[in-house]
Design an enzyme around this catalytic site. Structure first.
Site, PDB file in Angstrom:
ATOM      1  N   LYS A  16       0.872  -1.176   0.000  1.00 28.53           N
ATOM      2  CA  LYS A  16       0.000   0.000   0.000  1.00 28.53           C
ATOM      3  C   LYS A  16       0.907   1.224   0.000  1.00 28.53           C
ATOM      4  O   LYS A  16       1.687   1.424   0.935  1.00 28.53           O
ATOM      5  CB  LYS A  16      -0.901   0.012   1.239  1.00 28.53           C
TER       6      LYS A  16
ATOM      7  N   GLY B  11      -7.595   9.088  10.710  1.00 32.57           N
ATOM      8  CA  GLY B  11      -7.764   9.130  12.167  1.00 32.57           C
ATOM      9  C   GLY B  11      -8.782  10.140  12.648  1.00 32.57           C
ATOM     10  O   GLY B  11      -8.980  10.312  13.838  1.00 32.57           O
TER      11      GLY B  11
ATOM     12  N   ALA C 176      -9.487   5.649   5.234  1.00 31.03           N
ATOM     13  CA  ALA C 176      -9.232   6.815   6.089  1.00 31.03           C
ATOM     14  C   ALA C 176     -10.480   7.625   6.391  1.00 31.03           C
ATOM     15  O   ALA C 176     -11.257   7.971   5.507  1.00 31.03           O
ATOM     16  CB  ALA C 176      -8.175   7.720   5.490  1.00 31.03           C
ATOM     17  N   GLY C 177     -10.620   7.910   7.658  1.00 33.33           N
ATOM     18  CA  GLY C 177     -11.667   8.814   8.115  1.00 33.33           C
ATOM     19  C   GLY C 177     -12.982   8.154   8.494  1.00 33.33           C
ATOM     20  O   GLY C 177     -13.853   8.786   9.072  1.00 33.33           O
TER      21      GLY C 177
ATOM     22  N   ASN D 233      -9.146   1.731  10.534  1.00 34.02           N
ATOM     23  CA  ASN D 233      -8.138   1.432  11.563  1.00 34.02           C
ATOM     24  C   ASN D 233      -8.438   2.147  12.870  1.00 34.02           C
ATOM     25  O   ASN D 233      -8.887   1.530  13.833  1.00 34.02           O
ATOM     26  CB  ASN D 233      -6.739   1.793  11.039  1.00 34.02           C
ATOM     27  N   THR D 234      -8.264   3.487  12.879  1.00 34.02           N
ATOM     28  CA  THR D 234      -8.363   4.231  14.143  1.00 34.02           C
ATOM     29  C   THR D 234      -9.658   3.964  14.912  1.00 34.02           C
ATOM     30  O   THR D 234      -9.618   3.711  16.119  1.00 34.02           O
ATOM     31  CB  THR D 234      -8.233   5.739  13.866  1.00 34.02           C
TER      32      THR D 234
END
Lengths: 346, 278
Positions: free
Chosen positions: B100, B161, B187-188, B209-210
């Site tokens: 990635k 995040g 993301a986000g 993830n976050t």
């Protein structure tokens, strides 16, 4: 460029209500978890030399001190590095006193090249340099620098620094820009708490950091807030920064700069460090010696530490404690990618 | 409705789960492992910089089940050259060819540098890597990435995040419509409902993830995300009609063509007559 106003910093530092601090801490905690998760990076310093051409009224290495001076030879560096690497440390901070003659570029190059054999990330805390010198060390394998302005107040700075190249306030403030221009990935800035009005120094530090972020957005920045300790043989009277103020500084910094790293060294107690990691600190040093040759050479008898260690726990003990507190200790946070291959002509 | 065999492919490799999981920010490796398992994710990302090759510390890879496709990311790369170096290191270290590309030259916003990402993709795809580039949702860059040999595009929903969800929704829709390789929203994404929304729009997969790693109970939250991803996918496949802002007459403009002419009395008064005239 937006900045936390000086008046707001001062108001926060002067606010004595525990409930305000708790509220600040909650916000800082939440911001930290959001941006870093529950992870803490660990590093250790190696003191290569205590030769110093500066006269800083507050420092144990200052040139007017009649302490034994020593710098490690290459085989000695190797032994020290081996000893630290064996503990599991991957991020190393190489320190010297600020002497352009005792620890010139060639000496630092040797140290960096040797450290490359043992560590995945190398940071230098040495005298400020020109861009070309930083670039040379970057290509040798250094990834970052640490350079504290000590205090941002020009008058106070000049009063405290009365000898050597360190007298040049402006050169010192510019040097991190040179390091970034040279390719360094990580830059750590800081003030020595106790030298000057805390609110003003904090404001100026934030200003310095914002300028750097604007100019070099790709660098990973971190901040440190070392507190002045009494120095042997010095009657220097420092404005003491208490624990509450230190914690406020950490929280304020976290909220103002959600993604910036915050370092806390072993000059702070285990108890304070264990709590500060909930509030914004992201990097801890571990099992540090602040003596030249302090890990493997047993020179502690004849050279003095730069500062006294409060948190004397071993790397293993710190890792265990972090896990108990539900933190993931991060030892490896960078892969050496052969900086020299990044030269623009390759 | 194709629910059982809704397979999607990256570089010819089939996957059933459309939920990808990042491994950063977990409080310990055991919890990360349990979360991977619970989520049913078949692809997880790992930052090469966080892999302790010297195994001084628990090696993260030991906690990633063997049937999982490892997607090494180039976290820490600030330009194409660094990303390429990191990809080479990953390959030399035996972590496979799935990479990635994350090229981030802004430590404050962590926004990807699309131009450098494109350059790194071009080089690495030519070298035989399976390249999944992380980008800002930009149509031209996405098209160029397809030409450069990318296996997917991974546009961001919002800042990494940030848990802000699909701030780039309008642009994601364009990529989903125009780009023929898988579009993975990365993301986000901070809530399962946002993952579902991305999938309802037609995204091929999502990466989270976050929001998972920093949750109180990551393994449960991951399952919620995985289910939401699946729910969104089913909604997309069933061509579920999107809600409208206001009630709507069925044919306000053309309905008159099908209506009976009004009463003959009105007709006799002429077509210009209105109620007010009476």
């Amino acid at each position: 460029m937006t900045l936390l106003p000086l008046a707001q910093i001062r108001t926060c530092l002067n606010d004595t209500r525990p409930e305000s601090l708790e509220q600040l801490a909650r916000q800082a905690h939440q911001t930290t978890v959001q941006n870093f998760g529950r992870t803490i990076s660990l590093y250790a310093p190696i003191y290569l030399s205590n030769y110093c051409s500066s006269h800083c009224a507050y420092c144990g290495f200052s040139r007017h001190h009649k302490i034994k001076r020593y710098k490690l030879t290459e085989p000695e560096m190797r032994r020290e590095m081996e000893a630290v690497a064996e503990k599991g440390i991957e991020n190393i901070l190489l320190l010297t006193g600020e002497s352009y003659t005792a620890t010139p570029l060639a000496y630092l190059e040797t140290a960096v090249r040797t450290a490359r054999e043992f560590f995945s990330s190398i940071t230098l805390e040495v005298h400020p340099m020109e861009e070309a010198e930083y670039r040379h060390l970057f290509f040798c394998g250094a990834d970052g620098i640490t350079l504290y302005q000590e205090t941002y107040d020009l008058q106070r700075y000049q009063h405290l620094h009365t000898a050597g190249k360190k007298q040049d306030y402006h050169f010192r403030r510019r040097a991190p820009f040179y390091a970034a221009q040279a390719g360094m990935r990580t830059i750590s800035l800081g003030v020595l708490l106790g030298l000057f009005d805390v609110a003003e120094d904090l404001f100026s530090l934030y200003q310095h950091l914002r300028e750097m972020e604007r100019t070099f957005p790709g660098v990973e920045y971190s901040l440190s807030f070392p507190r002045l300790q009494p120095v042997k043989g010095e009657n220097f009277q420092a404005a003491y920064v208490d624990d509450i103020t230190l914690i406020k500084i950490i929280c304020l910094t976290r909220i103002a700069f959600p993604r910036v790293g915050i370092n806390l060294s072993t000059r702070e107690s285990a108890r304070l460090r264990d709590h500060a990691i909930e509030l914004g600190v992201t990097r801890l040093s571990a099992e540090s010696s602040t003596v030249v040759g302090g890990y493997a050479l047993d020179r502690s008898a004849d050279t003095s530490p730069q500062f006294d260690i409060q948190d004397t726990r071993s790397v293993k003990q710190i890792i265990r404690r972090l896990k108990e507190k539900q933190f993931d200790p991060v030892l490896t946070d960078w892969r050496p990618i052969a900086n020299e291959t990044l030269r623009s002509d390759t | 409705m194709p629910t059982d065999k809704d397979t999607f492919f990256i570089a010819g490799k089939p996957f059933q789960s459309r939920f990808l999981l990042g491994t950063g920010k977990f409080k310990n490796k055991q919890e990360m492992q349990a979360t991977i398992r619970n989520s049913g994710a078949q692809i997880v990302t790992v930052a090469l910089r966080r892999i302790d090759m010297e195994t001084h510390q628990e090696n993260i890879l030991e906690y990633i089940p063997e049937d999982i496709t490892l997607l090494t990311n180039t976290s820490g790369a600030r330009n194409a050259k660094e990303a390429i170096r990191i990809a080479h290191l990953a390959r030399e270290s035996g972590y496979g060819d799935w990479i990635k590309i994350e090229v981030i030259n802004d430590s404050k916003y962590l926004l990807p540098d699309n131009a450098e990402t494109l350059e790194a993709t071009r080089v690495l795809a030519q070298e035989g890597f399976i390249v999944l580039p992380y980008i800002s949702a930009d149509l031209y860059v996405a098209r160029a990435l397809v030409d450069a040999g990318a296996a997917t595009v991974m546009p961001l929903g919002s800042l990494i995040g940030s848990n802000q969800g699909l701030k780039t929704k309008a642009f994601l829709k364009i990529l989903i419509e125009e780009i023929d390789i898988p579009v993975i929203v990365d993301a986000g994404i901070g809530l399962p409902s946002q993952a579902a929304a991305a999938m309802e729009m037609g995204a091929d997969a999502v990466l989270v993830n976050t929001a998972v790693a920093t949750a109180q109970h990551p393994e449960i939250v991951a399952q919620a995300f995985a289910w939401a991803t699946q729910a969104g996918r089913l909604a997309y496949l069933s061509r579920l009609r999107h809600p409208q802002d206001a009630a709507e007459a069925s044919s306000p403009l053309t309905g008159f063509l099908y209506e009976q002419p009004a009463s003959s009395a009105n007709d006799q008064k002429g077509s210009v007559t209105t109620d007010n005239d009476q």
